[in-house]
Motif scaffolding. Structure first.
Motif, PDB file in Angstrom:
ATOM      1  N   CYS A  80      17.263   4.117  10.159  1.00  0.00           N
ATOM      2  CA  CYS A  80      17.989   4.658  11.173  1.00  0.00           C
ATOM      3  C   CYS A  80      18.559   5.463  11.007  1.00  0.00           C
ATOM      4  O   CYS A  80      18.808   6.593  10.411  1.00  0.00           O
ATOM      5  N   LEU A  81      19.630   5.907  11.499  1.00  0.00           N
ATOM      6  CA  LEU A  81      19.869   7.641  12.578  1.00  0.00           C
ATOM      7  C   LEU A  81      21.690   7.058  13.166  1.00  0.00           C
ATOM      8  O   LEU A  81      21.755   6.390  14.200  1.00  0.00           O
ATOM      9  N   GLN A  82      22.724   7.410  12.168  1.00  0.00           N
ATOM     10  CA  GLN A  82      23.778   7.377  11.892  1.00  0.00           C
ATOM     11  C   GLN A  82      24.024   8.494  13.064  1.00  0.00           C
ATOM     12  O   GLN A  82      24.461   9.353  12.651  1.00  0.00           O
ATOM     13  N   MET A  83      24.533   7.616  14.202  1.00  0.00           N
ATOM     14  CA  MET A  83      24.687   9.573  15.064  1.00  0.00           C
ATOM     15  C   MET A  83      26.431   8.969  15.088  1.00  0.00           C
ATOM     16  O   MET A  83      26.833   8.423  15.954  1.00  0.00           O
ATOM     17  N   ASN A  84      27.410  10.676  14.671  1.00  0.00           N
ATOM     18  CA  ASN A  84      28.721  10.700  15.537  1.00  0.00           C
ATOM     19  C   ASN A  84      29.213  11.100  15.785  1.00  0.00           C
ATOM     20  O   ASN A  84      28.053  12.602  15.786  1.00  0.00           O
ATOM     21  N   SER A  85      29.844  11.344  16.325  1.00  0.00           N
ATOM     22  CA  SER A  85      31.050  12.716  17.082  1.00  0.00           C
ATOM     23  C   SER A  85      29.728  12.910  18.385  1.00  0.00           C
ATOM     24  O   SER A  85      29.709  14.369  17.863  1.00  0.00           O
ATOM     25  N   LEU A  86      29.252  11.889  18.335  1.00  0.00           N
ATOM     26  CA  LEU A  86      27.954  12.461  19.691  1.00  0.00           C
ATOM     27  C   LEU A  86      28.923  13.350  21.442  1.00  0.00           C
ATOM     28  O   LEU A  86      29.971  13.698  21.092  1.00  0.00           O
ATOM     29  N   LYS A  87      27.652  14.504  21.647  1.00  0.00           N
ATOM     30  CA  LYS A  87      28.538  15.378  22.763  1.00  0.00           C
ATOM     31  C   LYS A  87      26.821  14.990  23.908  1.00  0.00           C
ATOM     32  O   LYS A  87      26.047  14.275  23.724  1.00  0.00           O
ATOM     33  N   PRO A  88      28.095  15.504  25.417  1.00  0.00           N
ATOM     34  CA  PRO A  88      26.686  15.679  26.465  1.00  0.00           C
ATOM     35  C   PRO A  88      25.663  14.922  25.665  1.00  0.00           C
ATOM     36  O   PRO A  88      24.154  15.096  26.333  1.00  0.00           O
ATOM     37  N   GLU A  89      25.003  16.630  25.419  1.00  0.00           N
ATOM     38  CA  GLU A  89      24.109  17.521  24.857  1.00  0.00           C
ATOM     39  C   GLU A  89      23.383  16.640  23.933  1.00  0.00           C
ATOM     40  O   GLU A  89      22.093  17.392  23.775  1.00  0.00           O
ATOM     41  N   ASP A  90      23.306  15.756  24.041  1.00  0.00           N
ATOM     42  CA  ASP A  90      22.716  14.061  22.780  1.00  0.00           C
ATOM     43  C   ASP A  90      21.662  13.736  23.572  1.00  0.00           C
ATOM     44  O   ASP A  90      21.333  12.978  23.103  1.00  0.00           O
ATOM     45  N   THR A  91      22.905  13.810  24.776  1.00  0.00           N
ATOM     46  CA  THR A  91      21.578  12.688  25.372  1.00  0.00           C
ATOM     47  C   THR A  91      20.357  13.160  26.041  1.00  0.00           C
ATOM     48  O   THR A  91      20.034  14.134  26.329  1.00  0.00           O
ATOM     49  N   ALA A  92      19.628  12.108  25.736  1.00  0.00           N
ATOM     50  CA  ALA A  92      17.763  12.333  25.552  1.00  0.00           C
ATOM     51  C   ALA A  92      17.813  11.041  25.449  1.00  0.00           C
ATOM     52  O   ALA A  92      18.108   9.584  24.582  1.00  0.00           O
ATOM     53  N   VAL A  93      15.961  10.524  25.375  1.00  0.00           N
ATOM     54  CA  VAL A  93      15.314   9.431  24.383  1.00  0.00           C
ATOM     55  C   VAL A  93      15.421   9.474  23.308  1.00  0.00           C
ATOM     56  O   VAL A  93      14.186  10.391  23.090  1.00  0.00           O
ATOM     57  N   TYR A  94      15.462   8.930  21.956  1.00  0.00           N
ATOM     58  CA  TYR A  94      15.104   9.121  20.519  1.00  0.00           C
ATOM     59  C   TYR A  94      13.857   8.597  20.336  1.00  0.00           C
ATOM     60  O   TYR A  94      13.955   7.334  20.784  1.00  0.00           O
ATOM     61  N   TYR A  95      13.040   9.289  19.680  1.00  0.00           N
ATOM     62  CA  TYR A  95      11.799   8.396  19.479  1.00  0.00           C
ATOM     63  C   TYR A  95      11.889   8.558  17.654  1.00  0.00           C
ATOM     64  O   TYR A  95      12.117   8.913  17.471  1.00  0.00           O
ATOM     65  N   CYS A  96      12.027   7.436  17.562  1.00  0.00           N
ATOM     66  CA  CYS A  96      11.276   6.653  15.792  1.00  0.00           C
ATOM     67  C   CYS A  96       9.752   7.661  15.370  1.00  0.00           C
ATOM     68  O   CYS A  96       8.294   7.283  16.225  1.00  0.00           O
ATOM     69  N   ALA A  97       8.974   8.291  14.703  1.00  0.00           N
ATOM     70  CA  ALA A  97       8.049   8.806  13.974  1.00  0.00           C
ATOM     71  C   ALA A  97       7.117   8.641  12.246  1.00  0.00           C
ATOM     72  O   ALA A  97       8.346   8.759  11.478  1.00  0.00           O
ATOM     73  N   ALA A  98       6.463   8.838  12.283  1.00  0.00           N
ATOM     74  CA  ALA A  98       6.055   8.238  11.066  1.00  0.00           C
ATOM     75  C   ALA A  98       4.899   9.684  10.878  1.00  0.00           C
ATOM     76  O   ALA A  98       3.849   9.548  11.340  1.00  0.00           O
ATOM     77  N   ALA A  99       5.038   9.832   9.267  1.00  0.00           N
ATOM     78  CA  ALA A  99       3.710  10.795   8.582  1.00  0.00           C
ATOM     79  C   ALA A  99       3.554  10.505   7.564  1.00  0.00           C
ATOM     80  O   ALA A  99       4.663  10.037   6.132  1.00  0.00           O
ATOM     81  N   LEU A 100       2.003  10.921   7.156  1.00  0.00           N
ATOM     82  CA  LEU A 100       1.924  11.097   6.279  1.00  0.00           C
ATOM     83  C   LEU A 100       2.499  12.284   5.109  1.00  0.00           C
ATOM     84  O   LEU A 100       2.874  12.227   3.535  1.00  0.00           O
ATOM     85  N   VAL A 101       2.705  13.717   5.973  1.00  0.00           N
ATOM     86  CA  VAL A 101       3.004  14.742   5.708  1.00  0.00           C
ATOM     87  C   VAL A 101       4.688  15.155   6.476  1.00  0.00           C
ATOM     88  O   VAL A 101       4.449  14.955   7.611  1.00  0.00           O
ATOM     89  N   GLY A 102       5.443  15.460   5.656  1.00  0.00           N
ATOM     90  CA  GLY A 102       6.662  15.386   6.507  1.00  0.00           C
ATOM     91  C   GLY A 102       6.600  16.811   6.988  1.00  0.00           C
ATOM     92  O   GLY A 102       5.599  17.853   6.671  1.00  0.00           O
ATOM     93  N   GLY A 103       7.698  17.226   7.867  1.00  0.00           N
ATOM     94  CA  GLY A 103       7.971  17.992   9.281  1.00  0.00           C
ATOM     95  C   GLY A 103       8.384  18.122  10.068  1.00  0.00           C
ATOM     96  O   GLY A 103       9.094  16.512  10.430  1.00  0.00           O
ATOM     97  N   THR A 104       8.784  19.223  11.021  1.00  0.00           N
ATOM     98  CA  THR A 104      10.110  18.853  11.734  1.00  0.00           C
ATOM     99  C   THR A 104       9.089  19.089  13.207  1.00  0.00           C
ATOM    100  O   THR A 104       9.647  19.478  14.543  1.00  0.00           O
TER     101      THR A 104
END
Length: 122
Positions: A80-104
């Motif tokens: 889950c992703l709890q999003m508080n204090s949302l701003k107009p610049e947070d507007t986007a399509v949000y994607y969930c993803a899975a990785a065997l090795v973490g990263g950004t």
């Protein structure tokens, strides 16, 4: 193989909150690092948050730190992703993803959901 389905997006006013969920199916969900990314119109997909398989570590983009919280429930195969204090610049399509090795980076994630739209009005 992991299949991911996001839900919980919608339209919210600035300052409001939304909670995104990602349901995973497939084997060994608990072995994967899970991440959330987002993509605004005309922009590249960008990292939002990630959580390790053991739930012991989380990491956030500076733009959402202190406002968003990522969590996972390995017993329910959800993240889950709890999003508080949302701003107009947070507007986007949000994607969930899975990785065997973490990263950004997007290339580090093998499996992706279809995305859910989040729109924040000013």
């Amino acid at each position: 193989q992991v299949q991911l389905v996001e839900s919980g997006g919608g339209l919210v006013q600035a300052g409001g909150s939304l909670r995104l969920s990602c349901a995973a199916s497939g084997r060994s969900f608990s072995s994967y690092y899970m991440g959330w990314f987002r993509q605004a119109p005309g922009k590249e997909r960008e990292f939002v948050a990630t959580i390790t398989w053991s739930d012991s570590e989380t990491y956030y983009a500076d733009s959402v730190k202190g406002r968003f919280t990522i969590s996972r429930d390995n017993a329910k195969n959800t993240v889950c992703l709890q999003m508080n204090s949302l701003k107009p610049e947070d507007t986007a399509v949000y994607y969930c993803a899975a990785a065997l090795v973490g990263g950004t980076r997007t290339y580090q994630y093998k499996y992706w959901g279809q995305g859910t739209q989040v729109t924040v009005s000013s």
